[in-house]
Design a protein around this motif. Structure first.
Motif, short mmCIF file in Angstrom:
data_model
loop_
_atom_site.label_atom_id
_atom_site.label_comp_id
_atom_site.label_asym_id
_atom_site.label_seq_id
_atom_site.Cartn_x
_atom_site.Cartn_y
_atom_site.Cartn_z
N GLY A 265 -35.68 -1.44 -43.36
CA GLY A 265 -34.61 -2.26 -43.89
C GLY A 265 -33.53 -1.40 -44.52
N LEU A 266 -32.27 -1.67 -44.18
CA LEU A 266 -31.15 -0.89 -44.72
C LEU A 266 -30.15 -1.84 -45.37
N VAL A 267 -29.62 -1.43 -46.50
CA VAL A 267 -28.62 -2.22 -47.22
C VAL A 267 -27.35 -1.39 -47.34
N GLY A 268 -26.22 -1.95 -46.88
CA GLY A 268 -24.94 -1.26 -46.96
C GLY A 268 -24.05 -1.91 -48.00
N ARG A 269 -23.58 -1.08 -48.93
CA ARG A 269 -22.71 -1.59 -50.00
C ARG A 269 -21.30 -1.02 -49.86
N CYS A 270 -20.35 -1.77 -50.40
CA CYS A 270 -18.95 -1.35 -50.42
C CYS A 270 -18.80 -0.15 -51.35
N ARG A 271 -18.11 0.90 -50.88
CA ARG A 271 -17.91 2.07 -51.73
C ARG A 271 -16.87 1.78 -52.83
N GLY A 272 -16.10 0.72 -52.64
CA GLY A 272 -15.11 0.39 -53.65
C GLY A 272 -15.70 -0.41 -54.82
N CYS A 273 -16.38 -1.52 -54.52
CA CYS A 273 -16.84 -2.41 -55.59
C CYS A 273 -18.35 -2.47 -55.72
N GLY A 274 -19.09 -1.91 -54.76
CA GLY A 274 -20.54 -1.89 -54.85
C GLY A 274 -21.22 -3.14 -54.34
N ASP A 275 -20.47 -4.15 -53.92
CA ASP A 275 -21.09 -5.37 -53.40
C ASP A 275 -21.85 -5.09 -52.09
#
Lengths: 242, 90
Positions: free
Chosen positions: B54-64
């Motif tokens: 399982g992989l989770v990708g977050r926004c590098r700007g806001c972390g969402d």
């Protein structure tokens, strides 16, 4: 065109070369390998007898040479995959892999832009593929590899890098030591910082495409420093090893 | 943002294999727009956690969270609820 989706292939170890006491280059034969670009990686999958399976990504260290590919694996001491690949995998043993993977962190000879390569530790692997691709293509575009290592004994491809730097016009290789510098290097060992980069890299007025690869903290610090020097963030391509 | 905020994370380059397994094309150079902060970036730029199935990708700007990807038996399941748009060059 009917494009098959990326599936797993069975490769076989055909040769291995020690790079440092804790890193080894694996030469793998991969029947039907479709070719690749410098900077791309493969996913390697190991499956235990009980069915437990795990996978990791490893950068391709050499340009496309047909059905033989090279990976350089740094042993992570408590790692699940790298100690097996680096120490236990024997010539003739099979490995499952898929690739090539990646369309962002890639470089192709022939472009007009200068190429700045910044490597932290084993992050040098995909950048070495770019150095080698430039050499093999005869490209004249200026390329500068800045390679950060802990000590002189941690340098991958040391003899070849020296040879390339001596023989390839337009290629510059700069080693930066973070823990112990060789005698007479003129630079005390310390982390690559903004002041180092300001002295090393081309001015931001030049058209430069930049590739940064290494541990996350290295990549983030270097990218931020380059942007601070005026580099366009959208022309900095990054790959983080965690 | 301090530089250690995403220490230990991988980035979206590692999503290339699982996404190509599902879609047959490289998506790491495709642009995604964060539903939270509207920042657009290439998939390779995402902050990625979890080197396992399982992989989770977050926004590098806001972390969402922008993307979750899981391999379940013979399917790749992609949850894109944090992406407002995905632009793929054709």
């Amino acid at each position: 065109m009917v494009q098959s989706r990326l599936g797993w292939r069975r490769a076989e170890l055909v040769d291995r070369r020690d790079e440092t006491p804790s890193a080894v280059t694996l030469v793998l034969g991969v029947p039907g390998w479709p070719g690749h670009l410098a900077g791309q990686h493969v996913d390697v999958r190991l499956t235990a007898d009980d069915g437990y399976s795990t996978q990791r990504s490893y950068s391709l260290a050499a340009p496309d040479h047909g059905a033989r590919i090279e990976l350089t694996v740094q042993v992570v001491d408590d790692g699940e995959v790298s100690p097996f690949l680096a120490r236990d995998l024997a010539v003739g043993d099979p490995v499952e892999l898929r690739g090539p993977v990646g369309g962002w962190f890639v470089w192709q000879p022939g472009g007009p832009q200068r190429v700045l390569l910044l490597a932290g530790g084993s992050g040098v692997v995909p950048l070495m593929a770019m150095v080698r691709a430039r050499h093999e293509s005869g490209a004249a575009v200026p390329m500068h590899l800045v390679y950060s290592v802990r000590t002189p004994g941690d340098v991958f491809y040391a003899a070849e890098l020296q040879q390339r730097a001596d023989q390839d016009d337009g290629l510059r290789v700069t080693l930066v030591h973070t823990r112990r510098a060789p005698a007479g290097s003129g630079r005390a060992a310390h982390r690559l910082g903004a002041a180092d980069l300001a002295a090393l890299v081309w001015p931001a007025t030049e058209a430069v495409v930049t590739f940064v690869c290494g541990p996350t903290a290295f990549v983030d610090a270097v990218s931020d420093a380059l942007v601070g020097l005026g580099y366009d963030a959208s022309a900095i391509r990054t790959e983080r090893y965690g | 943002m301090d530089e250690t905020r995403f220490a230990g994370a991988l980035d979206g380059n590692v999503l290339g294999g699982p996404l190509a397994e599902a879609f047959g094309v490289d998506l790491t150079a495709s642009y995604v727009t964060c539903a939270g902060c509207s920042r657009a970036a290439v998939v390779a730029d995402l902050v990625v956690y979890g080197a396992g199935p399982g992989l989770v990708g977050r926004c590098r700007g806001c972390g969402d969270v922008m993307l979750r990807l899981t391999r379940i038996r013979d399917e790749v399941v992609v949850d894109l609820r944090g992406c407002r748009a995905l632009r793929v060059a054709v």
